[in-house]
Design a protein around this motif. Structure first.
Motif, PDB file in Angstrom:
ATOM      1  N   SER A   1      32.089  31.788  61.708  1.00 24.85           N
ATOM      2  CA  SER A   1      31.171  30.837  61.072  1.00 24.85           C
ATOM      3  C   SER A   1      31.368  30.880  59.554  1.00 24.85           C
ATOM      4  N   PRO A   2      31.323  29.720  58.911  1.00 24.31           N
ATOM      5  CA  PRO A   2      31.655  29.662  57.485  1.00 24.31           C
ATOM      6  C   PRO A   2      30.567  30.253  56.592  1.00 24.31           C
ATOM      7  N   MET A   3      31.004  30.694  55.433  1.00 30.50           N
ATOM      8  CA  MET A   3      30.082  31.055  54.372  1.00 30.50           C
ATOM      9  C   MET A   3      29.550  29.748  53.800  1.00 30.50           C
ATOM     10  N   LYS A   4      28.282  29.731  53.421  1.00 30.25           N
ATOM     11  CA  LYS A   4      27.698  28.540  52.811  1.00 30.25           C
ATOM     12  C   LYS A   4      27.164  28.912  51.442  1.00 30.25           C
ATOM     13  N   LEU A   5      27.498  28.088  50.442  1.00 36.19           N
ATOM     14  CA  LEU A   5      27.108  28.370  49.065  1.00 36.19           C
ATOM     15  C   LEU A   5      26.393  27.169  48.464  1.00 36.19           C
ATOM     16  N   ARG A   6      25.275  27.443  47.808  1.00 39.31           N
ATOM     17  CA  ARG A   6      24.470  26.374  47.200  1.00 39.31           C
ATOM     18  C   ARG A   6      25.227  25.724  46.040  1.00 39.31           C
ATOM     19  N   ALA A   7      25.219  24.406  46.016  1.00 37.82           N
ATOM     20  CA  ALA A   7      25.958  23.633  45.021  1.00 37.82           C
ATOM     21  C   ALA A   7      25.308  23.641  43.641  1.00 37.82           C
ATOM     22  N   SER A   8      23.991  23.630  43.569  1.00 40.04           N
ATOM     23  CA  SER A   8      23.307  23.331  42.307  1.00 40.04           C
ATOM     24  C   SER A   8      23.139  24.519  41.359  1.00 40.04           C
ATOM     25  N   TYR A   9      23.631  25.691  41.716  1.00 39.03           N
ATOM     26  CA  TYR A   9      23.489  26.843  40.828  1.00 39.03           C
ATOM     27  C   TYR A   9      24.322  26.689  39.560  1.00 39.03           C
ATOM     28  N   SER A  10      23.889  27.368  38.502  1.00 37.33           N
ATOM     29  CA  SER A  10      24.702  27.465  37.289  1.00 37.33           C
ATOM     30  C   SER A  10      25.963  28.267  37.615  1.00 37.33           C
ATOM     31  N   GLU A  11      26.927  28.247  36.721  1.00 41.42           N
ATOM     32  CA  GLU A  11      28.171  28.982  36.972  1.00 41.42           C
ATOM     33  C   GLU A  11      27.907  30.471  37.156  1.00 41.42           C
ATOM     34  N   ASP A  12      27.069  31.066  36.320  1.00 43.67           N
ATOM     35  CA  ASP A  12      26.781  32.489  36.461  1.00 43.67           C
ATOM     36  C   ASP A  12      26.115  32.800  37.796  1.00 43.67           C
ATOM     37  N   VAL A  13      25.163  31.977  38.203  1.00 42.37           N
ATOM     38  CA  VAL A  13      24.491  32.217  39.480  1.00 42.37           C
ATOM     39  C   VAL A  13      25.452  31.975  40.638  1.00 42.37           C
ATOM     40  N   LYS A  14      26.386  31.055  40.485  1.00 46.79           N
ATOM     41  CA  LYS A  14      27.431  30.879  41.508  1.00 46.79           C
ATOM     42  C   LYS A  14      28.230  32.169  41.645  1.00 46.79           C
ATOM     43  N   LYS A  15      28.623  32.778  40.533  1.00 49.68           N
ATOM     44  CA  LYS A  15      29.373  34.033  40.589  1.00 49.68           C
ATOM     45  C   LYS A  15      28.558  35.121  41.292  1.00 49.68           C
ATOM     46  N   GLY A  16      27.319  35.278  40.874  1.00 51.64           N
ATOM     47  CA  GLY A  16      26.468  36.305  41.464  1.00 51.64           C
ATOM     48  C   GLY A  16      26.225  36.078  42.934  1.00 51.64           C
ATOM     49  N   THR A  17      26.037  34.830  43.319  1.00 51.24           N
ATOM     50  CA  THR A  17      25.788  34.488  44.717  1.00 51.24           C
ATOM     51  C   THR A  17      27.038  34.704  45.562  1.00 51.24           C
ATOM     52  N   LEU A  18      28.185  34.334  45.043  1.00 54.70           N
ATOM     53  CA  LEU A  18      29.439  34.561  45.763  1.00 54.70           C
ATOM     54  C   LEU A  18      29.610  36.049  46.055  1.00 54.70           C
ATOM     55  N   VAL A  19      29.370  36.886  45.059  1.00 53.41           N
ATOM     56  CA  VAL A  19      29.488  38.332  45.250  1.00 53.41           C
ATOM     57  C   VAL A  19      28.440  38.815  46.263  1.00 53.41           C
ATOM     58  N   HIS A  20      27.221  38.309  46.161  1.00 52.11           N
ATOM     59  CA  HIS A  20      26.154  38.681  47.106  1.00 52.11           C
ATOM     60  C   HIS A  20      26.575  38.364  48.539  1.00 52.11           C
ATOM     61  N   GLU A  21      27.033  37.152  48.769  1.00 47.49           N
ATOM     62  CA  GLU A  21      27.391  36.755  50.135  1.00 47.49           C
ATOM     63  C   GLU A  21      28.619  37.503  50.641  1.00 47.49           C
ATOM     64  N   LEU A  22      29.589  37.736  49.770  1.00 40.19           N
ATOM     65  CA  LEU A  22      30.731  38.563  50.174  1.00 40.19           C
ATOM     66  C   LEU A  22      30.263  39.977  50.508  1.00 40.19           C
ATOM     67  N   GLY A  23      29.256  40.453  49.795  1.00 39.59           N
ATOM     68  CA  GLY A  23      28.701  41.775  50.066  1.00 39.59           C
ATOM     69  C   GLY A  23      28.145  41.889  51.472  1.00 39.59           C
ATOM     70  N   HIS A  24      27.489  40.833  51.941  1.00 36.04           N
ATOM     71  CA  HIS A  24      26.995  40.845  53.317  1.00 36.04           C
ATOM     72  C   HIS A  24      28.154  41.027  54.293  1.00 36.04           C
ATOM     73  N   ARG A  25      29.251  40.336  54.044  1.00 36.63           N
ATOM     74  CA  ARG A  25      30.410  40.471  54.931  1.00 36.63           C
ATOM     75  C   ARG A  25      31.006  41.873  54.836  1.00 36.63           C
ATOM     76  N   LEU A  26      31.023  42.425  53.639  1.00 35.61           N
ATOM     77  CA  LEU A  26      31.588  43.762  53.436  1.00 35.61           C
ATOM     78  C   LEU A  26      30.797  44.824  54.199  1.00 35.61           C
ATOM     79  N   ILE A  27      29.475  44.714  54.191  1.00 33.13           N
ATOM     80  CA  ILE A  27      28.655  45.749  54.838  1.00 33.13           C
ATOM     81  C   ILE A  27      28.363  45.460  56.306  1.00 33.13           C
ATOM     82  N   SER A  28      28.904  44.400  56.849  1.00 33.68           N
ATOM     83  CA  SER A  28      28.562  43.986  58.213  1.00 33.68           C
ATOM     84  C   SER A  28      28.911  45.032  59.267  1.00 33.68           C
ATOM     85  N   ARG A  29      29.828  45.927  58.965  1.00 33.52           N
ATOM     86  CA  ARG A  29      30.208  46.969  59.936  1.00 33.52           C
ATOM     87  C   ARG A  29      29.201  48.124  59.967  1.00 33.52           C
TER      88      ARG A  29
END
Length: 154
Positions: free
Chosen positions: A53-81
């Motif tokens: 299932s795809p990762m979904k990222l909110r479009a309307s965030y500022s660039e900094d919040v996009k960076k932080g959110t991308l790392v947050h969501e990747l973090g969920h995938r990293l800790i999924s094990r």
């Protein structure tokens, strides 16, 4: 409608993706199992997705919040094990044990504090504010030790 936002996420990934992955793996001591993640940019709640299932990222965030959110969501995938979790530690509290330190390593402490503020204001789906208060009551060494104990059960 979200082409500009998708291009912005793509630019972030192209310029910082390798550094993001290296930093997340170094801070966590874990390795990503995903080599490619389908991602959808839309106007809704960001979500890591799992498996196919795809990762979904909110479009309307500022660039900094996009960076932080991308790392947050990747973090969920990293800790999924990490599946053996004490009852008092939900997925976000486990993620937060490393997320603040990942943001700090990537973008500095001011950025990490800003992202904690952004996430703490989110209401309705999850109590991010209380989770961050709990996490930041621990010092960096205690967060690291607690995370390592969870990660050794893989």
């Amino acid at each position: 409608d979200f082409t500009k936002a998708a291009q912005e996420y793509s630019r972030i990934w192209e310029s910082e993706g390798k550094l993001i992955i290296r930093t997340m793996e170094a801070v966590s001591g874990l390795k990503f199992s995903d080599t490619a993640i389908e991602t959808v940019v839309y106007e809704g709640v960001s979500w890591a997705g799992k498996g196919d299932s795809p990762m979904k990222l909110r479009a309307s965030y500022s660039e900094d919040v996009k960076k932080g959110t991308l790392v947050h969501e990747l973090g969920h995938r990293l800790i999924s094990r990490i599946t053996k979790r004490p009852d008092n530690l939900d997925e976000h509290r486990i993620l937060n044990l490393i997320l603040y330190d990942i943001w700090t390593a990537l973008y500095g402490e001011d950025f990490a504090k800003m992202m904690v503020g952004v996430e703490s204001k989110r209401k309705g789906i999850y109590d991010y504010e209380t989770a961050w208060q709990w996490t930041l009551a621990l010092n960096e060494d205690n967060r690291k030790k607690m995370f390592q104990e969870l990660a050794t059960n893989l």
